[in-house]
Scaffold this motif. Structure first.
Motif, PDB file in Angstrom:
ATOM      1  N   LEU A   1      -8.438 -13.707   5.806  1.00 11.85           N
ATOM      2  CA  LEU A   1      -7.733 -12.759   4.951  1.00 11.85           C
ATOM      3  C   LEU A   1      -8.714 -11.617   4.722  1.00 11.85           C
ATOM      4  O   LEU A   1      -9.760 -11.811   4.100  1.00 11.85           O
ATOM      5  N   MET A   2      -8.411 -10.439   5.235  1.00  9.07           N
ATOM      6  CA  MET A   2      -9.362  -9.332   5.322  1.00  9.07           C
ATOM      7  C   MET A   2      -8.926  -8.116   4.516  1.00  9.07           C
ATOM      8  O   MET A   2      -7.873  -7.527   4.788  1.00  9.07           O
TER       9      MET A   2
ATOM     10  N   SER B   1      -4.643  -2.392  -0.385  1.00 10.44           N
ATOM     11  CA  SER B   1      -3.983  -1.653  -1.466  1.00 10.44           C
ATOM     12  C   SER B   1      -3.267  -0.418  -0.900  1.00 10.44           C
ATOM     13  O   SER B   1      -2.505   0.234  -1.600  1.00 10.44           O
ATOM     14  N   ASP B   2      -3.490  -0.118   0.352  1.00 11.25           N
ATOM     15  CA  ASP B   2      -2.902   1.042   1.027  1.00 11.25           C
ATOM     16  C   ASP B   2      -1.689   0.599   1.844  1.00 11.25           C
ATOM     17  O   ASP B   2      -1.831  -0.049   2.873  1.00 11.25           O
ATOM     18  N   ASP B   3      -0.498   0.939   1.370  1.00 13.08           N
ATOM     19  CA  ASP B   3       0.730   0.511   2.036  1.00 13.08           C
ATOM     20  C   ASP B   3       1.377   1.646   2.822  1.00 13.08           C
ATOM     21  O   ASP B   3       2.598   1.722   2.922  1.00 13.08           O
ATOM     22  N   THR B   4       0.590   2.511   3.400  1.00 11.18           N
ATOM     23  CA  THR B   4       1.148   3.614   4.176  1.00 11.18           C
ATOM     24  C   THR B   4       1.426   3.160   5.612  1.00 11.18           C
ATOM     25  O   THR B   4       0.797   2.217   6.109  1.00 11.18           O
TER      26      THR B   4
ATOM     27  N   ASP C   1      -2.894  -9.862  12.723  1.00 10.55           N
ATOM     28  CA  ASP C   1      -1.723 -10.704  12.926  1.00 10.55           C
ATOM     29  C   ASP C   1      -0.722 -10.597  11.787  1.00 10.55           C
ATOM     30  O   ASP C   1       0.377 -11.145  11.872  1.00 10.55           O
ATOM     31  N   GLY C   2      -1.108  -9.904  10.722  1.00 10.87           N
ATOM     32  CA  GLY C   2      -0.228  -9.721   9.585  1.00 10.87           C
ATOM     33  C   GLY C   2      -0.814  -8.689   8.635  1.00 10.87           C
ATOM     34  O   GLY C   2      -1.988  -8.322   8.751  1.00 10.87           O
ATOM     35  N   PHE C   3       0.010  -8.229   7.722  1.00 10.46           N
ATOM     36  CA  PHE C   3      -0.398  -7.189   6.773  1.00 10.46           C
ATOM     37  C   PHE C   3       0.319  -7.438   5.460  1.00 10.46           C
ATOM     38  O   PHE C   3       1.546  -7.579   5.437  1.00 10.46           O
ATOM     39  N   VAL C   4      -0.437  -7.527   4.372  1.00 12.69           N
ATOM     40  CA  VAL C   4       0.157  -7.654   3.039  1.00 12.69           C
ATOM     41  C   VAL C   4      -0.447  -6.597   2.127  1.00 12.69           C
ATOM     42  O   VAL C   4      -1.578  -6.155   2.338  1.00 12.69           O
ATOM     43  N   THR C   5       0.329  -6.212   1.119  1.00 12.86           N
ATOM     44  CA  THR C   5      -0.149  -5.201   0.187  1.00 12.86           C
ATOM     45  C   THR C   5      -0.517  -5.844  -1.141  1.00 12.86           C
ATOM     46  O   THR C   5       0.154  -6.759  -1.605  1.00 12.86           O
ATOM     47  N   LYS C   6      -1.570  -5.325  -1.727  1.00 10.35           N
ATOM     48  CA  LYS C   6      -2.020  -5.822  -3.028  1.00 10.35           C
ATOM     49  C   LYS C   6      -1.099  -5.366  -4.146  1.00 10.35           C
ATOM     50  O   LYS C   6      -1.124  -5.940  -5.233  1.00 10.35           O
TER      51      LYS C   6
ATOM     52  N   GLY D   1       2.169  -5.536  -4.180  1.00  8.74           N
ATOM     53  CA  GLY D   1       3.356  -6.375  -4.317  1.00  8.74           C
ATOM     54  C   GLY D   1       2.986  -7.793  -4.711  1.00  8.74           C
ATOM     55  O   GLY D   1       1.875  -8.069  -5.165  1.00  8.74           O
ATOM     56  N   ASP D   2       3.913  -8.705  -4.537  1.00 10.91           N
ATOM     57  CA  ASP D   2       3.681 -10.121  -4.790  1.00 10.91           C
ATOM     58  C   ASP D   2       2.912 -10.679  -3.596  1.00 10.91           C
ATOM     59  O   ASP D   2       3.501 -11.024  -2.569  1.00 10.91           O
ATOM     60  N   ILE D   3       1.602 -10.739  -3.732  1.00  9.32           N
ATOM     61  CA  ILE D   3       0.742 -11.154  -2.620  1.00  9.32           C
ATOM     62  C   ILE D   3       1.091 -12.564  -2.154  1.00  9.32           C
ATOM     63  O   ILE D   3       1.164 -12.818  -0.944  1.00  9.32           O
ATOM     64  N   HIS D   4       1.311 -13.464  -3.090  1.00  7.45           N
ATOM     65  CA  HIS D   4       1.603 -14.845  -2.718  1.00  7.45           C
ATOM     66  C   HIS D   4       2.882 -14.922  -1.879  1.00  7.45           C
ATOM     67  O   HIS D   4       2.907 -15.573  -0.830  1.00  7.45           O
TER      68      HIS D   4
END
Length: 142
Positions: free
Chosen positions: A64-65, A95-98, A111-116, A118-121
């Motif tokens: 998780l990077m 934190s950058d969702d652009t 392999d994936g991208f999540v934003t801080k 939103g609901d990270i879990h």
């Protein structure tokens, strides 16, 4: 017949590294992994260079990077790590969702991208199901 839920929770523990320079995020991501119950946290890194070194020496299966870290950002660290023989899966946590940030992560091999923001879990759970869910055959324990 097994369900996706059964498959997801019966695979062996996934060796995981968390790379983030925020103590708060390290703790939050660790808690998420513990709640999921299929991950073993093998190391943490607080900068991109340390993440690359840990990836080489500890050989996690999942990282998780964070993107914004000292010495080497998460995108560059991912790019290096994805050049390894049998590289781990890397999920960018940003934190950058652009669209530009997502595109950079994809080009680096994430392999994936999540934003801080939103609901990270929930976001991670969706990606975990895609990566480790139904149809995933566990590797033999070594």
């Amino acid at each position: 017949m097994k369900t996706a839920h059964t498959d997801y929770h019966n695979i062996r523990a996934v060796r995981t590294l968390i790379a983030d320079d925020s103590p708060f995020m390290l703790k939050a991501l660790s808690k998420i992994l513990a709640l999921e119950g299929i991950f073993t946290l093998v190391a943490t890194a607080t900068d991109g260079s340390q993440a690359v070194r840990h990836a080489l020496t500890i050989k996690p299966e999942l990282i998780l990077m964070d993107v914004h870290m000292p010495h080497l950002n998460g995108i560059e660290a991912t790019r290096y790590i994805k050049q390894f023989r049998n590289p781990p899966l890397v999920i960018i946590v940003s934190s950058d969702d652009t669209p530009d940030s997502r595109a950079l992560a994809k080009r680096a091999g994430a392999d994936g991208f999540v934003t801080k923001s939103g609901d990270i879990h929930a976001q991670l759970k969706t990606i975990f199901r895609k990566l480790f869910g139904a149809g995933h055959e566990p590797d033999p324990v070594q």
